[in-house]
Structures are given as structure tokens and as C-alpha cells.
Design a protein around this motif. Sequence first.
Motif, short mmCIF file in Angstrom:
data_model
loop_
_atom_site.label_atom_id
_atom_site.label_comp_id
_atom_site.label_asym_id
_atom_site.label_seq_id
_atom_site.Cartn_x
_atom_site.Cartn_y
_atom_site.Cartn_z
N ASP A 68 0.84 -1.20 0.00
CA ASP A 68 0.00 0.00 0.00
C ASP A 68 0.88 1.25 0.00
O ASP A 68 1.48 1.59 1.02
N SER A 70 -0.42 4.24 -1.10
CA SER A 70 -1.36 5.35 -1.30
C SER A 70 -1.08 6.55 -0.41
O SER A 70 -1.47 7.67 -0.74
N ARG A 74 -0.42 8.98 -5.59
CA ARG A 74 -1.71 8.63 -6.17
C ARG A 74 -1.54 7.89 -7.49
O ARG A 74 -2.52 7.49 -8.12
N GLN A 79 -0.57 1.56 -6.91
CA GLN A 79 -1.62 1.26 -5.94
C GLN A 79 -1.69 -0.26 -5.72
O GLN A 79 -1.60 -1.04 -6.66
N ASN A 201 0.62 12.44 -3.19
CA ASN A 201 -0.55 11.61 -2.86
C ASN A 201 -1.85 12.32 -3.20
O ASN A 201 -1.84 13.45 -3.71
#
Length: 494
Positions: A68, A70, A74, A79, A201
Motif C-alpha cells: 500500500d 497510497s 496517487r 496502488q 498523494n
Amino acid sequence: MTNFTTTQSGAPLASDAHSLTTGPDGITALHDFALVEKLASFNRERVPERNPHAKGGGAFGEFEATEDMSAYTRAAVFQQGAKSEMLLRFSSVAGEQGSPDTWRDVRGYALRFYTTEGNYDIVGNNTPVFFIRDGIKFPDFIHSQKRLGGSALRDADMQWDFWTLSPESAHQVTYVMGDRGLSKSWRHLNGYGSHTYQWINSEGERFWVQYHFKSRQGVELMEAAEAEKLAGSDSDYYRRDLYEAIERGEFPTWDVFVQIMPYEDAKTYRFNPFDITKVWPHADYPLQKVGHYTLNRNPQNFFAEIEQAAFSPSNLVPGIGISPDKMLMARVFSYPDAQRNRIGTNYNELPVNRPHATEVTNYQHEGQMRFNYPDASARVYTPNSFGGPAADPARASEGRWESDGELVRAAQTLHSEDDDFGQAGTLYREVFTEESKARFLQTLAGQYGALTVPAIKDRFIWYWTSVDSGLGAKLIEAVKHGDIASADPVGVGE
């Protein structure tokens, strides 16, 4: 001074070593005509092979993001759970198309991810650093590794003249002269993005990152004697090894890691984090796992899918940007310009270069090799009243940083522990094994034996003594007693 450098039109140049930036750490100016002219001319010195990185090979595969990320970016490709088709090209740096794979050299490591937001390229090497820190010196560096204009022969004095007059090269040259300079195969080397990039992000928070690609096959060296033998018996050894391994179903895999630096840390970190001749020690910023990729498909046509593959650090996706790294800013201009010269104006329309997981929608049209075109009624300008595409800054999520300074030609700002030789010495003392150090000394002694200019010989000793005083003393002793093997027979940076 009566012997000064000029532009192609004869105007004197302000600097050969520093591009024009807003303050020492700011944005490179597009109107730096000296930089643009120098790089554009360099990009057109070879037709049609690459200049440099002419000799290479590669394969296709799949990347999977398993962790992860995130909180940091972005970008869809990173992702958790995302899978992307990818392409990896390996290469030598300075040799021509026919050069042997097993000459001592840095290995190019160019990655392309065909993401749902466009192609993302990471164009690095098998070392985490580089020889120089400003793109305006790149043509000079490559020229020093190539051939003399008259004899068309390579010259040890030429390359060591440049390196010893450019002490920022010491960290990278230590890698090249060590075990990393001769790999068992492309499958047995790590890759690095080398530069610092920016991640953004979904909330707009920014981070600085460096990429590391760790081979699950292990990092293994090739002895110089074996490399010399293969250079004569199988000049395509690396290319053959990768192709045949994939054909056998032995698919090589690399794990993807990043080092992540909080945005504000860069302002006071002990090393300038945008200096490509430096690393971030893992004790300060440990590796964080992102995912892995596996090469599982050989090209169906080597020329169409490998030779015409056109990588560029300007191929970015939302959530990823560049940094104030002067080498990176120059490459963002230089690489697409080189591809337009090498392949053609519309090189991005070739199957290997166009996006595979999204569509291209813009108003660029015509030019050489244009074979994709919009509907006859589509307008080729913006703004228009006919429903054409429009830019969306929120979707783009571009990288950015603060910069407020006078336009100057200057070196990057020195941080508290910045110098040219410190990290090279740490690499030699703390990373090299005793066996690696012995091979390293033998390689350096051989290189010294190939030099013919006394001043360059003196700088060679000074250079390596500056890296490590003990190493310098051993080198002086070897030279004094004539304990000099022939220069590395496979060539350095060939």
C-alpha cells in the motif's frame, strides 16, 4: 584567456560546467541556449544507433504492486494490487552496436510501465549514482569515453583526464572499477532509478523518492579473465543469456523498493538529496517494498520492439514528478529530443512506444511518420467549440517545489556532509569485501599502466588517495614495484 569556448555561432560561453538555474537549486531555464544547443548537437552525433547506450537487449513482463503506497503517491501503477505490462531494456553505456557485452562498463537499466494513466519510464543504471551532476557536462563525459577523432581509437588518457578533472565522478568510478563493473549477466544485477523523483498523494502531499530494483537471482560478478574470453568468443553473451533464459521458462524477477524522504527533510539533510553523485544511506531512509516485476516474454521482433523503444524520464504519470536534480532536468529535455532525431518526429506512435492501457488525445498533428490521425471533422486546435479534449490540472497532479532565486550558473548547494570523495571512500571501506578490494586494486593498477601523460598519472594517484588514503598508499606501492598487470583487457566504459 585567449582559448575560450563558444556557441556554434561564435559567442563566448559563460560556463562549460553549470547550466542556468534559478538559484543553485532551482529550475533549469529553457532559454539556456548553451545547454540546449550542446545537448541537441550531441543528440545528433549518431545515426541511427543510440548515443550512448547503443548495445543492449531487453524483454517484456508484468509488474505487480503488492504494498500500500497510497499514503505517498496517487499514481495508479503503484496502488496495491495494480498490475501493469512493462518493458525492460539493458545496455552498455559507451560501446557501439557491435561492442562485446562483457566489457567493463556501467549497465543501462531502462524501465517502461504501460499504465492506465499513460507510459511511465524510469531510465537508470545498475548503480545508484552517476559520474557528473549537471547535464551540461554530459556530452563531454561521453566524448571522453568514446574515440579520438584522428585515430578512431579509444584512449585511457582521455577518460582518466576527464574523471580526474571531475572529482564528483569518484563515487561512480569506484563502482565501475569494482565488482559492479563486470556482472555475471543482466539477470544478476540490480537496477536503480539513480535520480530523486517526487511522489504526490491524493491530498497533494509531496515526498522525495529513489527507486531500487533488487534481483531475486542475486548480484554476481564475472571474473575479468572470463569476461575477456567471452568478449572474443561470444560478444552477445548477455543478450543471449537473457533471451535463452526466458525461452526456457526461467523468468527473471526483481523486487521494487523505494526510499522515501519527507518533503521538508530535503532542505536540511546532510547530503544534497538532488545530487546524483550521492546516495541516501539506508540507515537514514530505509528501503520500503512496493512490488515486483517478472520478465516473461521475449520480443517478437528485436528491431521493432527493442531498438525502436524510446525511453525518456519525461514520460511521467499523475502522482509522480521530477526534482531539482540538474542532471534529471537536462535529461527531461534531452531524451525526447534524441529520440526525435534517432527515430523520427512521431516516434511515440510506434507500437512499442505508444500507451498500451490508455488513449492519446491531444492536438499535435502531421510531421514525419504520422500514421495515426483523428476523424476528418475533428479540430486540431484548442480551445474549440466542437467538444475536443481539454487540459485538467486536477487529473494531472504535477510535481512542484519552491524556487526563488536569481538566474545563476553555479554548483548545487553543499549540505553539511557533501564532498566528492566521502561516499566513494565509504563504499570502498565498508561495502567492498577483502576479495573485492584486491580485485579493485589490481584493476586500478592496470588502468595506471595504460596511462601515458605524466600529469594525468599524478592526478590518478591523487584521485584514489582522496577516495581512501590506504588505497592510495597500496596503489603507489604497486606502481613503484612495477606490480602492474595489463590494463583491464575488456576496456573501461567501452
